[in-house]
Write a protein that holds these residues in place. Structure first.
Motif, short mmCIF file in Angstrom:
data_model
loop_
_atom_site.label_atom_id
_atom_site.label_comp_id
_atom_site.label_asym_id
_atom_site.label_seq_id
_atom_site.Cartn_x
_atom_site.Cartn_y
_atom_site.Cartn_z
N LEU A 109 -0.98 -6.50 4.84
CA LEU A 109 -2.25 -6.10 4.14
C LEU A 109 -2.33 -4.57 4.42
O LEU A 109 -2.72 -3.24 3.22
CB LEU A 109 -3.38 -6.75 4.77
CG LEU A 109 -4.56 -7.42 4.19
CD1 LEU A 109 -5.73 -8.24 5.07
CD2 LEU A 109 -4.12 -8.02 2.73
N GLU A 110 -1.86 -3.87 5.57
CA GLU A 110 -1.32 -2.25 5.55
C GLU A 110 -0.55 -1.61 4.70
O GLU A 110 -0.51 -0.48 4.60
CB GLU A 110 -1.57 -2.05 7.30
CG GLU A 110 -2.25 -2.81 8.16
CD GLU A 110 -2.49 -3.65 8.79
OE1 GLU A 110 -3.30 -4.36 8.55
OE2 GLU A 110 -1.04 -4.96 7.77
N PHE A 111 -0.21 -2.57 4.12
CA PHE A 111 0.80 -1.38 3.05
C PHE A 111 0.04 -0.92 2.00
O PHE A 111 0.57 -0.10 1.73
CB PHE A 111 1.68 -2.38 2.61
CG PHE A 111 2.94 -1.38 1.34
CD1 PHE A 111 4.16 -1.30 1.34
CD2 PHE A 111 2.55 -2.51 -0.17
CE1 PHE A 111 4.75 -0.65 1.42
CE2 PHE A 111 3.37 -1.48 -0.93
CZ PHE A 111 4.90 -0.78 -0.19
N VAL A 112 -0.84 -1.60 1.31
CA VAL A 112 -2.07 -1.12 0.72
C VAL A 112 -2.88 -0.32 1.61
O VAL A 112 -3.41 0.47 1.10
CB VAL A 112 -2.30 -1.80 -1.07
CG1 VAL A 112 -3.69 -1.35 -1.18
CG2 VAL A 112 -1.29 -2.45 -1.09
N PHE A 113 -3.69 -0.99 2.64
CA PHE A 113 -5.30 -0.33 3.42
C PHE A 113 -4.73 0.17 4.51
O PHE A 113 -5.03 -0.58 5.28
CB PHE A 113 -5.91 -2.05 3.49
CG PHE A 113 -6.33 -2.24 2.25
CD1 PHE A 113 -7.16 -2.11 1.61
CD2 PHE A 113 -5.66 -2.99 1.94
CE1 PHE A 113 -7.27 -2.61 0.14
CE2 PHE A 113 -5.82 -4.40 0.32
CZ PHE A 113 -6.80 -3.44 -0.30
N HIS A 114 -3.80 1.87 3.95
CA HIS A 114 -3.49 2.01 5.27
C HIS A 114 -4.62 2.61 6.08
O HIS A 114 -5.70 3.00 5.27
CB HIS A 114 -2.38 3.07 4.94
CG HIS A 114 -2.51 4.07 3.83
ND1 HIS A 114 -3.19 4.71 3.65
CD2 HIS A 114 -2.54 3.62 2.51
CE1 HIS A 114 -3.42 5.25 3.24
NE2 HIS A 114 -2.79 4.51 1.67
N TYR A 118 -8.78 4.76 0.86
CA TYR A 118 -9.91 4.29 1.33
C TYR A 118 -11.26 4.62 1.89
O TYR A 118 -11.99 4.22 2.16
CB TYR A 118 -10.00 2.49 0.94
CG TYR A 118 -9.03 1.73 0.69
CD1 TYR A 118 -9.11 2.00 -0.59
CD2 TYR A 118 -7.67 1.84 0.78
CE1 TYR A 118 -8.39 0.70 -2.12
CE2 TYR A 118 -7.00 1.36 0.13
CZ TYR A 118 -7.21 0.70 -1.06
OH TYR A 118 -6.09 0.41 -1.74
N LYS A 119 -11.06 6.12 1.84
CA LYS A 119 -12.09 7.09 2.59
C LYS A 119 -12.17 6.51 4.08
O LYS A 119 -13.51 6.50 4.19
CB LYS A 119 -13.41 6.90 1.52
CG LYS A 119 -12.91 8.19 0.33
CD LYS A 119 -14.43 8.13 -0.41
CE LYS A 119 -13.68 8.39 -1.53
NZ LYS A 119 -15.08 8.52 -2.79
N ASN A 120 -11.84 6.65 4.29
CA ASN A 120 -11.38 5.85 6.15
C ASN A 120 -11.83 4.57 6.13
O ASN A 120 -12.70 3.78 7.32
CB ASN A 120 -12.43 6.85 7.50
CG ASN A 120 -11.29 7.98 6.95
OD1 ASN A 120 -10.13 8.48 7.44
ND2 ASN A 120 -11.48 9.48 7.32
N ASN A 121 -12.31 4.06 5.29
CA ASN A 121 -12.63 2.31 5.44
C ASN A 121 -11.72 1.30 5.38
O ASN A 121 -11.57 -0.13 4.87
CB ASN A 121 -13.71 2.66 4.20
CG ASN A 121 -15.28 3.35 4.38
OD1 ASN A 121 -15.60 3.16 5.36
ND2 ASN A 121 -15.34 4.27 3.58
#
Length: 169
Positions: A109-114, A118-121
């Motif tokens: 998931l961290e590949f996209v949601f690094h 996402y404004k630190n979200n």
């Protein structure tokens, strides 16, 4: 196929986008892009691999194209595209679509949601998705891309994060 060598993860993403008919065009981009090394065009993503910081951002940008109607996808990046695009609904749809894509590709998931996205979200999104709180699912279902658990059970199909199709009509 792009000439440069890429990580296995990036190659998976590029191959997947090719399969679902989102075109990747390697192009030198200036510093004015919203995300470093990426911008959208008509049914395509322009990528400057020398400036790209986070390859997972490609999936998020692909999500914007995917949740946009086929007619409007052809207008992305042109003056004919409505000025309010992407809307807040489009944005949350693109986020959830990119979650489905990262699951489909069996990437972390961290590949996209690094951490820098996402404004630190990013942690908040990951936490919600891991607990089955799929913010934006009604939009993706309404757009005909996926099914909620209850509807999937009625239709004898698989539920989100399995997608019924990857691009909106």
């Amino acid at each position: 196929m792009l000439v440069k060598k890429h990580s296995i993860e990036l190659e998976k993403v590029l191959s997947f986008l090719n399969e679902i008919e989102i075109t990747i065009i390697e192009k030198e981009l200036d510093e004015t892009t919203f995300l470093p090394g990426l911008t959208l065009g008509p049914n395509c993503i322009y990528i400057d691999f020398d400036k790209l910081l986070y390859p997972g951002d490609i999936l998020h940008e692909a999500g914007h194209l995917a949740v946009t109607t086929a007619l409007e996808r052809k207008l992305v990046g042109t003056e004919d595209m409505p000025k309010d695009w992407p809307t807040q609904g489009d944005e949350i749809g693109a986020i959830l679509w990119s979650y489905a894509a990262v699951c489909h590709l069996n990437l972390p998931l961290e590949f996209v949601f690094h951490a820098n996205g996402y404004k630190n979200n990013s942690d908040w999104f990951v936490s919600n998705f891991k607990s089955g709180n799929y913010i934006g699912l009604p939009f993706l279902e309404w757009a005909g891309l996926t099914l909620s658990e209850s509807r999937a059970a009625l239709e004898g199909k698989k539920a989100f994060p399995i997608m019924q199709k990857w691009l909106r009509d």
